[in-house]
Design a protein around this motif. Structure first.
Motif, mmCIF file in Angstrom:
data_model
loop_
_atom_site.group_PDB
_atom_site.id
_atom_site.type_symbol
_atom_site.label_atom_id
_atom_site.label_comp_id
_atom_site.label_asym_id
_atom_site.label_seq_id
_atom_site.Cartn_x
_atom_site.Cartn_y
_atom_site.Cartn_z
ATOM 1 N N GLU A 38 0.808 -1.219 0.000
ATOM 2 C CA GLU A 38 0.000 0.000 0.000
ATOM 3 C C GLU A 38 0.844 1.273 0.000
ATOM 4 O OE1 GLU A 38 -2.667 -0.299 3.292
ATOM 5 O OE2 GLU A 38 -3.833 -1.925 2.389
ATOM 6 N N GLU A 39 2.052 1.173 0.479
ATOM 7 C CA GLU A 39 2.919 2.337 0.538
ATOM 8 C C GLU A 39 4.369 1.894 0.393
ATOM 9 O OE1 GLU A 39 4.101 6.040 3.563
ATOM 10 O OE2 GLU A 39 2.635 4.521 4.171
ATOM 11 N N VAL A 40 5.169 2.710 -0.283
ATOM 12 C CA VAL A 40 6.587 2.410 -0.488
ATOM 13 C C VAL A 40 7.405 3.632 -0.071
ATOM 14 C CG1 VAL A 40 8.373 1.749 -2.135
ATOM 15 C CG2 VAL A 40 6.032 0.913 -2.435
ATOM 16 N N GLN A 41 8.454 3.384 0.722
ATOM 17 C CA GLN A 41 9.405 4.430 1.080
ATOM 18 C C GLN A 41 10.786 4.036 0.579
ATOM 19 O OE1 GLN A 41 7.929 4.339 5.474
ATOM 20 N NE2 GLN A 41 9.144 6.221 5.271
ATOM 21 N N GLU B 70 13.640 6.208 -6.352
ATOM 22 C CA GLU B 70 12.370 6.917 -6.192
ATOM 23 C C GLU B 70 11.403 6.690 -7.349
ATOM 24 O OE1 GLU B 70 13.115 11.012 -5.411
ATOM 25 O OE2 GLU B 70 13.989 10.641 -3.413
ATOM 26 N N SER B 71 11.879 6.817 -8.557
ATOM 27 C CA SER B 71 10.988 6.665 -9.709
ATOM 28 C C SER B 71 10.500 5.230 -9.896
ATOM 29 C CB SER B 71 11.682 7.158 -10.976
ATOM 30 O OG SER B 71 10.847 7.008 -12.104
ATOM 31 N N ALA C 238 10.350 2.823 -7.752
ATOM 32 C CA ALA C 238 9.623 2.360 -6.570
ATOM 33 C C ALA C 238 8.151 2.746 -6.617
ATOM 34 C CB ALA C 238 10.271 2.901 -5.304
ATOM 35 N N LYS C 239 7.828 3.831 -7.336
ATOM 36 C CA LYS C 239 6.426 4.247 -7.453
ATOM 37 C C LYS C 239 5.575 3.175 -8.113
ATOM 38 C CE LYS C 239 7.535 9.190 -7.729
ATOM 39 N NZ LYS C 239 7.530 10.394 -8.597
ATOM 40 N N GLN C 240 6.216 2.363 -8.948
ATOM 41 C CA GLN C 240 5.486 1.322 -9.674
ATOM 42 C C GLN C 240 5.172 0.106 -8.800
ATOM 43 O OE1 GLN C 240 7.025 0.706 -13.853
ATOM 44 N NE2 GLN C 240 8.692 1.995 -13.080
ATOM 45 N N LYS D 57 3.804 0.451 -5.701
ATOM 46 C CA LYS D 57 2.628 0.778 -4.893
ATOM 47 C C LYS D 57 1.366 0.216 -5.531
ATOM 48 C CE LYS D 57 0.223 4.641 -2.676
ATOM 49 N NZ LYS D 57 0.211 6.111 -2.450
ATOM 50 N N GLN E 131 0.729 -2.933 -5.857
ATOM 51 C CA GLN E 131 1.015 -4.236 -6.462
ATOM 52 C C GLN E 131 1.080 -5.326 -5.409
ATOM 53 O OE1 GLN E 131 1.113 -4.707 -9.819
ATOM 54 N NE2 GLN E 131 0.541 -2.534 -9.891
#
Length: 276
Positions: A24-27, A34-35, A37-39, A41, A43
């Motif tokens: 549900e969330e990625v840090q 960063e870029s 890792a958005k993909q 969320k 999954q």
């Protein structure tokens, strides 16, 4: 550095927390992540696996997180919203509904398409995983006798991830001790019976270490040692880190040496005429 059994146990722990769950969330703690890792969320985590000392987390959208702990990296788990009290640097946090998988301090980490993994600089070069269920002692024997490996000193070979992935320093000592093989010998110098013994112990010691959280002492003796007041290290291994202590088989003092810049231990009494 953690070896194959420790990484597999860490993967088991991570799998219990996020495998089959939606992230549900990625840090991230590294700008380069960063870029991609958005993909991750939203999954679902399809599988957590290991290949040697590397861990792979596969997602339903065809992406995979690759990480290698090297010396300082460590995966941790926690209840979501309650991060561990640590001074380590957070590299990646994968938050599911109620729990989180957290990678600290590692620098060798990336996010790849699944189809890119076979050409990864590390994964493309390693041998079979030491804990792979399909790896038999016959296959280990064949690799020992392969022309790529048979003329190399075993002390070197057993740290080479191209040979078998996941074997490290303590496993090297414990495998050779169990098989009664001197580290300076080469596979081509061994008899067929010695090759068979070495191959079998390669698997047996590694699987025992996985099942017992890094202990390599066999069952009955392990139970006896567990009743003593010895240190953790003194009851964990048969030879590794036991310099000067009596061999558990013949009471000759264990010796320590350096091979490939790493410490290794053996028993001169048990080896006898097998040294050359």
């Amino acid at each position: 550095m953690p070896e194959g059994p420790e990484i597999r146990r860490a993967a088991d722990t991570i799998a219990k927390v996020i495998e089959g769950k939606v992230i549900e969330e990625v840090q991230v703690g590294l700008a380069r992540l960063e870029s991609p890792a958005k993909q991750l969320k939203g999954q679902r985590v399809r599988q957590v696996e290991t290949r040697g000392k590397a861990m792979l987390i596969h997602f339903d959208n065809g992406l995979s997180v690759y990480s290698h702990n090297q010396l300082y990296g460590v995966w941790k788990t926690a209840k979501r919203g309650s991060l561990p009290n640590t001074k380590r640097s957070l590299r990646l946090a994968l938050h599911a509904e109620d729990k989180s998988a957290l990678l600290y301090s590692a620098s060798d980490i990336g996010i790849y398409r699944y189809e890119e993994l076979p050409s990864h600089p590390f994964l493309s070069k390693i041998g079979p995983d030491i804990l792979d269920a399909s790896l038999t002692w016959q296959k280990v024997s064949a690799r020992l006798l392969d022309k790529r490996f048979c003329n190399r000193r075993i002390s070197t070979l057993y740290l080479d991830q191209h040979f078998i992935a996941g074997i490290g320093n303590y496993l090297r000592t414990e495998i050779l001790y169990a098989a009664n093989i001197h580290p300076d010998l080469k596979p081509k110098q061994l008899s067929s019976e010695q090759i068979k013994a070495l191959a079998k112990q390669t698997l047996e010691i590694s699987h025992r270490a996985y099942q017992t959280k890094g202990h390599t002492v066999p069952g009955r003796l392990a139970k006896t040692l567990a009743k003593t007041k010895g240190s953790y290290e003194s009851v964990r291994f048969m030879a590794f880190n036991r310099e000067g202590l009596p061999c558990r088989k013949c009471v000759t003092p264990i010796v320590k040496a350096q091979r490939n810049g790493r410490r290794i231990y053996w028993c001169e009494g048990c080896l006898g005429d097998t040294k050359s």
